[in-house]
Design a protein around this motif. Structure first.
Motif, PDB file in Angstrom:
ATOM      1  N   ARG A   1      24.862  38.367   4.901  1.00 41.42           N
ATOM      2  CA  ARG A   1      24.792  37.311   3.893  1.00 41.42           C
ATOM      3  C   ARG A   1      23.991  36.113   4.401  1.00 41.42           C
ATOM      4  N   GLN A   2      23.934  35.935   5.697  1.00 38.75           N
ATOM      5  CA  GLN A   2      23.424  34.687   6.256  1.00 38.75           C
ATOM      6  C   GLN A   2      22.096  34.771   6.992  1.00 38.75           C
ATOM      7  N   ILE A   3      21.498  35.942   7.158  1.00 40.21           N
ATOM      8  CA  ILE A   3      20.378  36.007   8.096  1.00 40.21           C
ATOM      9  C   ILE A   3      18.994  35.753   7.507  1.00 40.21           C
ATOM     10  N   ALA A   4      18.808  35.886   6.201  1.00 38.46           N
ATOM     11  CA  ALA A   4      17.479  35.654   5.620  1.00 38.46           C
ATOM     12  C   ALA A   4      17.576  35.523   4.108  1.00 38.46           C
ATOM     13  N   ALA A   5      16.507  34.960   3.532  1.00 37.80           N
ATOM     14  CA  ALA A   5      16.410  34.897   2.080  1.00 37.80           C
ATOM     15  C   ALA A   5      16.148  36.307   1.558  1.00 37.80           C
ATOM     16  N   LEU A   6      16.678  36.607   0.390  1.00 36.26           N
ATOM     17  CA  LEU A   6      16.508  37.928  -0.213  1.00 36.26           C
ATOM     18  C   LEU A   6      15.129  38.068  -0.837  1.00 36.26           C
ATOM     19  N   PRO A   7      14.602  39.262  -0.834  1.00 34.62           N
ATOM     20  CA  PRO A   7      15.038  40.482  -0.169  1.00 34.62           C
ATOM     21  C   PRO A   7      14.548  40.511   1.276  1.00 34.62           C
ATOM     22  N   TYR A   8      15.115  41.428   2.059  1.00 33.98           N
ATOM     23  CA  TYR A   8      14.663  41.618   3.431  1.00 33.98           C
ATOM     24  C   TYR A   8      15.102  42.986   3.929  1.00 33.98           C
ATOM     25  N   VAL A   9      14.535  43.394   5.053  1.00 35.12           N
ATOM     26  CA  VAL A   9      14.952  44.607   5.743  1.00 35.12           C
ATOM     27  C   VAL A   9      15.387  44.186   7.132  1.00 35.12           C
ATOM     28  N   ALA A  10      16.594  44.589   7.513  1.00 34.36           N
ATOM     29  CA  ALA A  10      17.122  44.254   8.830  1.00 34.36           C
ATOM     30  C   ALA A  10      17.420  45.533   9.611  1.00 34.36           C
ATOM     31  N   ALA A  11      17.315  45.417  10.917  1.00 33.01           N
ATOM     32  CA  ALA A  11      17.659  46.521  11.811  1.00 33.01           C
ATOM     33  C   ALA A  11      18.948  46.159  12.532  1.00 33.01           C
ATOM     34  N   LEU A  12      19.823  47.124  12.686  1.00 25.81           N
ATOM     35  CA  LEU A  12      21.016  46.931  13.505  1.00 25.81           C
ATOM     36  C   LEU A  12      20.617  47.266  14.941  1.00 25.81           C
ATOM     37  N   VAL A  13      20.676  46.255  15.797  1.00 26.71           N
ATOM     38  CA  VAL A  13      20.275  46.390  17.191  1.00 26.71           C
ATOM     39  C   VAL A  13      21.377  45.787  18.052  1.00 26.71           C
ATOM     40  N   ASP A  14      21.882  46.552  18.986  1.00 28.33           N
ATOM     41  CA  ASP A  14      22.981  46.091  19.841  1.00 28.33           C
ATOM     42  C   ASP A  14      24.150  45.556  19.010  1.00 28.33           C
ATOM     43  N   GLY A  15      24.413  46.203  17.880  1.00 31.66           N
ATOM     44  CA  GLY A  15      25.546  45.835  17.047  1.00 31.66           C
ATOM     45  C   GLY A  15      25.338  44.613  16.163  1.00 31.66           C
ATOM     46  N   LYS A  16      24.121  44.046  16.133  1.00 33.64           N
ATOM     47  CA  LYS A  16      23.841  42.865  15.309  1.00 33.64           C
ATOM     48  C   LYS A  16      22.628  43.125  14.418  1.00 33.64           C
ATOM     49  N   PRO A  17      22.689  42.682  13.155  1.00 36.80           N
ATOM     50  CA  PRO A  17      21.516  42.835  12.291  1.00 36.80           C
ATOM     51  C   PRO A  17      20.434  41.816  12.648  1.00 36.80           C
ATOM     52  N   ARG A  18      19.200  42.294  12.703  1.00 35.60           N
ATOM     53  CA  ARG A  18      18.033  41.458  13.013  1.00 35.60           C
ATOM     54  C   ARG A  18      16.975  41.709  11.943  1.00 35.60           C
ATOM     55  N   VAL A  19      16.397  40.662  11.395  1.00 33.49           N
ATOM     56  CA  VAL A  19      15.399  40.811  10.337  1.00 33.49           C
ATOM     57  C   VAL A  19      14.136  41.464  10.888  1.00 33.49           C
ATOM     58  N   LEU A  20      13.698  42.533  10.221  1.00 34.69           N
ATOM     59  CA  LEU A  20      12.418  43.165  10.541  1.00 34.69           C
ATOM     60  C   LEU A  20      11.328  42.684   9.590  1.00 34.69           C
ATOM     61  N   LEU A  21      11.633  42.717   8.296  1.00 37.19           N
ATOM     62  CA  LEU A  21      10.683  42.274   7.279  1.00 37.19           C
ATOM     63  C   LEU A  21      11.360  41.247   6.389  1.00 37.19           C
ATOM     64  N   ASP A  22      10.743  40.076   6.260  1.00 36.40           N
ATOM     65  CA  ASP A  22      11.311  39.054   5.386  1.00 36.40           C
ATOM     66  C   ASP A  22      10.655  39.126   4.004  1.00 36.40           C
ATOM     67  N   SER A  23      11.104  38.278   3.107  1.00 33.04           N
ATOM     68  CA  SER A  23      10.648  38.351   1.715  1.00 33.04           C
ATOM     69  C   SER A  23       9.148  38.101   1.580  1.00 33.04           C
ATOM     70  N   THR A  24       8.576  37.265   2.416  1.00 32.05           N
ATOM     71  CA  THR A  24       7.141  36.981   2.351  1.00 32.05           C
ATOM     72  C   THR A  24       6.325  38.211   2.715  1.00 32.05           C
ATOM     73  N   VAL A  25       6.699  38.880   3.794  1.00 30.88           N
ATOM     74  CA  VAL A  25       6.001  40.095   4.221  1.00 30.88           C
ATOM     75  C   VAL A  25       6.174  41.185   3.164  1.00 30.88           C
ATOM     76  N   ILE A  26       7.397  41.346   2.665  1.00 25.34           N
ATOM     77  CA  ILE A  26       7.683  42.371   1.663  1.00 25.34           C
ATOM     78  C   ILE A  26       6.829  42.175   0.415  1.00 25.34           C
ATOM     79  N   ALA A  27       6.686  40.942  -0.026  1.00 22.59           N
ATOM     80  CA  ALA A  27       5.925  40.653  -1.247  1.00 22.59           C
ATOM     81  C   ALA A  27       4.454  41.044  -1.114  1.00 22.59           C
ATOM     82  N   ALA A  28       3.936  41.098   0.109  1.00 27.82           N
ATOM     83  CA  ALA A  28       2.529  41.420   0.323  1.00 27.82           C
ATOM     84  C   ALA A  28       2.274  42.911   0.564  1.00 27.82           C
ATOM     85  N   LEU A  29       3.335  43.710   0.676  1.00 26.99           N
ATOM     86  CA  LEU A  29       3.190  45.127   1.011  1.00 26.99           C
ATOM     87  C   LEU A  29       2.977  46.013  -0.216  1.00 26.99           C
ATOM     88  N   ARG A  30       2.371  47.155   0.045  1.00 23.83           N
ATOM     89  CA  ARG A  30       2.288  48.235  -0.941  1.00 23.83           C
ATOM     90  C   ARG A  30       3.235  49.334  -0.459  1.00 23.83           C
TER      91      ARG A  30
END
Length: 125
Positions: free
Chosen positions: A75-104
């Motif tokens: 709930r707290q790690i980034a503005a929606l939408p985003y893609v996060a990876a679970l690493v060492d038991g903690k979610p870490r943002v991989l792609l934020d909304s700005t990057v996502i908006a520019a992708l195909r």
């Protein structure tokens, strides 16, 4: 040494109920989707083939999470939408909304792999 990714969270800026699904399909058909991550992973008739292939190629569990399903750290790690990876038991943002908006859709897998590599993470071989 690269840190392994245990799971991906694909966090949509959309709700999970049936009414929201119907509205999202109507928006997609009209070309006015409000969630760029939804556009990358889904078309008007369901999951895109390129997204299905991407999930298989990454070889980690992928959890789709809608904004009405968010809890805890997600709930707290980034503005929606985003893609996060679970690493060492903690979610870490991989792609934020700005990057996502520019992708195909066909570039999503490479974007995830590039972001993981830049952060020192790795997907299973």
């Amino acid at each position: 040494m690269r840190v392994p990714i245990q799971r991906l969270y694909v966090v949509y800026n959309a709700d999970s109920d049936w009414w929201s699904l119907l509205v999202d399909v109507a928006r997609k058909l009209a070309g006015k989707d409000e969630c760029p991550l939804c556009t990358l992973t889904h078309g008007a008739t369901g999951e895109r083939a390129v997204w299905k292939s991407c999930k298989q190629a990454l070889r980690v569990p992928v959890d789709a999470v809608h904004r009405d399903e968010l809890s805890g750290e997600l709930r707290q790690i980034a503005a929606l939408p985003y893609v996060a990876a679970l690493v060492d038991g903690k979610p870490r943002v991989l792609l934020d909304s700005t990057v996502i908006a520019a992708l195909r859709p066909e570039h999503l897998e490479q974007a995830l792999r590039n972001a993981a590599a830049e952060l020192g993470y790795t997907f299973p071989e």
